[in-house]
Design a protein around this motif. Sequence first.
Motif, PDB file in Angstrom:
ATOM      1  N   ALA A   1       0.816  -1.222   0.000  1.00  0.00           N
ATOM      2  CA  ALA A   1       0.000   0.000   0.000  1.00  0.00           C
ATOM      3  C   ALA A   1       0.843   1.262   0.000  1.00  0.00           C
ATOM      4  O   ALA A   1       0.390   2.318  -0.457  1.00  0.00           O
ATOM      5  N   GLY A   2       2.085   1.177   0.491  1.00  0.00           N
ATOM      6  CA  GLY A   2       2.936   2.358   0.560  1.00  0.00           C
ATOM      7  C   GLY A   2       3.983   2.462  -0.527  1.00  0.00           C
ATOM      8  O   GLY A   2       4.837   3.358  -0.494  1.00  0.00           O
ATOM      9  N   LEU A   3       3.949   1.561  -1.508  1.00  0.00           N
ATOM     10  CA  LEU A   3       4.936   1.613  -2.590  1.00  0.00           C
ATOM     11  C   LEU A   3       4.731   2.856  -3.457  1.00  0.00           C
ATOM     12  O   LEU A   3       3.600   3.211  -3.780  1.00  0.00           O
ATOM     13  N   ALA A   4       5.833   3.485  -3.834  1.00  0.00           N
ATOM     14  CA  ALA A   4       5.759   4.676  -4.696  1.00  0.00           C
ATOM     15  C   ALA A   4       6.753   4.533  -5.841  1.00  0.00           C
ATOM     16  O   ALA A   4       7.880   4.077  -5.636  1.00  0.00           O
ATOM     17  N   PRO A   5       6.361   4.908  -7.050  1.00  0.00           N
ATOM     18  CA  PRO A   5       7.291   4.825  -8.183  1.00  0.00           C
ATOM     19  C   PRO A   5       8.339   5.928  -8.104  1.00  0.00           C
ATOM     20  O   PRO A   5       8.059   7.045  -7.663  1.00  0.00           O
ATOM     21  N   VAL A   6       9.542   5.609  -8.511  1.00  0.00           N
ATOM     22  CA  VAL A   6      10.608   6.612  -8.622  1.00  0.00           C
ATOM     23  C   VAL A   6      10.693   6.963 -10.110  1.00  0.00           C
ATOM     24  O   VAL A   6      11.394   6.309 -10.890  1.00  0.00           O
ATOM     25  N   ASP A   7       9.967   7.997 -10.509  1.00  0.00           N
ATOM     26  CA  ASP A   7       9.755   8.272 -11.928  1.00  0.00           C
ATOM     27  C   ASP A   7      11.052   8.544 -12.678  1.00  0.00           C
ATOM     28  O   ASP A   7      11.240   8.080 -13.805  1.00  0.00           O
ATOM     29  N   ALA A   8      11.950   9.296 -12.061  1.00  0.00           N
ATOM     30  CA  ALA A   8      13.194   9.622 -12.755  1.00  0.00           C
ATOM     31  C   ALA A   8      14.001   8.363 -13.049  1.00  0.00           C
ATOM     32  O   ALA A   8      14.585   8.214 -14.132  1.00  0.00           O
ATOM     33  N   ARG A   9      14.007   7.434 -12.089  1.00  0.00           N
ATOM     34  CA  ARG A   9      14.763   6.203 -12.278  1.00  0.00           C
ATOM     35  C   ARG A   9      14.094   5.299 -13.315  1.00  0.00           C
ATOM     36  O   ARG A   9      14.764   4.681 -14.154  1.00  0.00           O
ATOM     37  N   LEU A  10      12.775   5.228 -13.296  1.00  0.00           N
ATOM     38  CA  LEU A  10      12.055   4.447 -14.291  1.00  0.00           C
ATOM     39  C   LEU A  10      12.347   4.952 -15.701  1.00  0.00           C
ATOM     40  O   LEU A  10      12.615   4.176 -16.621  1.00  0.00           O
ATOM     41  N   GLU A  11      12.301   6.268 -15.855  1.00  0.00           N
ATOM     42  CA  GLU A  11      12.532   6.858 -17.180  1.00  0.00           C
ATOM     43  C   GLU A  11      13.966   6.656 -17.632  1.00  0.00           C
ATOM     44  O   GLU A  11      14.238   6.320 -18.790  1.00  0.00           O
ATOM     45  N   ASP A  12      14.913   6.810 -16.703  1.00  0.00           N
ATOM     46  CA  ASP A  12      16.322   6.663 -17.048  1.00  0.00           C
ATOM     47  C   ASP A  12      16.630   5.237 -17.504  1.00  0.00           C
ATOM     48  O   ASP A  12      17.231   5.019 -18.563  1.00  0.00           O
ATOM     49  N   LEU A  13      16.187   4.247 -16.712  1.00  0.00           N
ATOM     50  CA  LEU A  13      16.522   2.869 -17.045  1.00  0.00           C
ATOM     51  C   LEU A  13      15.804   2.391 -18.299  1.00  0.00           C
ATOM     52  O   LEU A  13      16.390   1.674 -19.128  1.00  0.00           O
ATOM     53  N   SER A  14      14.532   2.741 -18.437  1.00  0.00           N
ATOM     54  CA  SER A  14      13.808   2.290 -19.627  1.00  0.00           C
ATOM     55  C   SER A  14      14.371   2.939 -20.883  1.00  0.00           C
ATOM     56  O   SER A  14      14.425   2.323 -21.959  1.00  0.00           O
ATOM     57  N   GLY A  15      14.838   4.190 -20.785  1.00  0.00           N
ATOM     58  CA  GLY A  15      15.419   4.869 -21.939  1.00  0.00           C
ATOM     59  C   GLY A  15      16.770   4.314 -22.335  1.00  0.00           C
ATOM     60  O   GLY A  15      17.166   4.376 -23.499  1.00  0.00           O
TER      61      GLY A  15
END
Length: 471
Positions: free
Chosen positions: A391-405
């Motif tokens: 319930a408390g998990l949060a995405p780290v958007d910058a890291r998601l974008e960096d790794l997927s890119g």
Amino acid sequence: MTMATHREETDSLGVVRVPADRYWGAQTGRALENFPIGTERMPLPLIHALGVQKQAAARANVALGDLDSGLGDAIETAAREVADGRLDDHFPLPVWQSGSGTQTNMNANEVIANRANERLGQPLGTRAPVHPNDHVNRAQSSNDTIPTVMHLATLLEMRDRLLPALDHLHAVLRERAAAFGDRVKSGRTHLQDAVPVTLRQEFEGYAAQVAGATARLRRLTDDLLPLAQGGTAVGSGLNCPPGFVERFLEEVRALTGLPVTRTPDHFAANASHDVFVDLSGALGGAAAAFSKIAGDIRFMGSGPRCGIGELALPANEPGSSIMPGKVNPTQVEALLMVCAQVVGNHGAVMHGAAGGQMELNTYKPVIIHNVLTSIRLLGDAARSFADRCVAGLAPVDARLEDLSGRSLMLVTALAPVVGYDRAAEAAHKAAKEDTTLRDAVLSLGLLDAADYDRVVDPAVLARGGLSASGR
């Protein structure tokens, strides 16, 4: 005048001293002397189910005219106290006892008889007017009573503890999946980079795993509905009067709301516990699913700076006695340990179920101990994991974008356009030179920038499509 600390009770082998304030009697006291093994007591859900079973038996015996209604009422009232957990302290016996669970059945008979006699104005230990064998155990044997309460306890724990907890975990995973939306991340196979996925897809996959495990467990609970009661000692029904089983089942249904039925074969019900092997295996299957889900979340939350770091896990407590500020994935670790225990429990259940001889399986206590332990652990851990981690998990958007890119496996979208070999050339060039795939493709002149951006769109790839590639 000093109050006596003990009283004397008798069984067929003689006199036994019993603590004066305990409702148990001679056979329980003798069992305490003979089985000083371990600290694991017979599980309370089984004890509470014994209370239900003794209530139903008393009602059935009164209805058939085989038990005086006054005695029956006193037995039922005392048995209800057992079922409600008000007499838990009077059930001290360990799991490690007779393989039939006879000592625990007699523990219940003695507690209920003494409590009933007390309510009727008699001192403890009198065995009159209510007798533990003649009245509380009437039309019953330990050999059909214990299998019956094994089923009842498991059904009630599944219904009231485990299945609601699994439904809750499923709902929290679905909620997180919806909240994460279509955030693109690098997929991973073999723990190596793969084509893009979304966080929503991953968490919907986890929710589907939980739903599948829950559905399998629900189906198996139906196999627990047939009860052994009525087979008495060996399955032949000796000393069980006509009509007892049918009335007993009616009373159990009224007391529990469970649609229990009569076993199709009393000999098999006493001598085998194959259904618990199936159920324990399904509990192990749920543990395997939870291990995968928890392990994935631990990987995605690793770091936070020197690992994958795509998810931020809740900081529930300090993680180190020496490293200030460290936070560990403790709910994940607790769940993984529970899963390991459940898998181990299944081994004991299989061994026990395979160990019956002739007309009786004599591993009943260890089978039900392990099954109920697994149910309790999985239910508690699933709820805690849902509330204190997922319930408390949060995405780290910058890291998601960096790794997927940076993923080179975006090259998969190029193969239909430039061919497998040229696409592989671009991937190898980018890996060797530590550049992006986009830079390598442009450097090799395979596509111009506009075409590359149109063909390699991670969001479209995550949905399983090829972007403007003219497949």
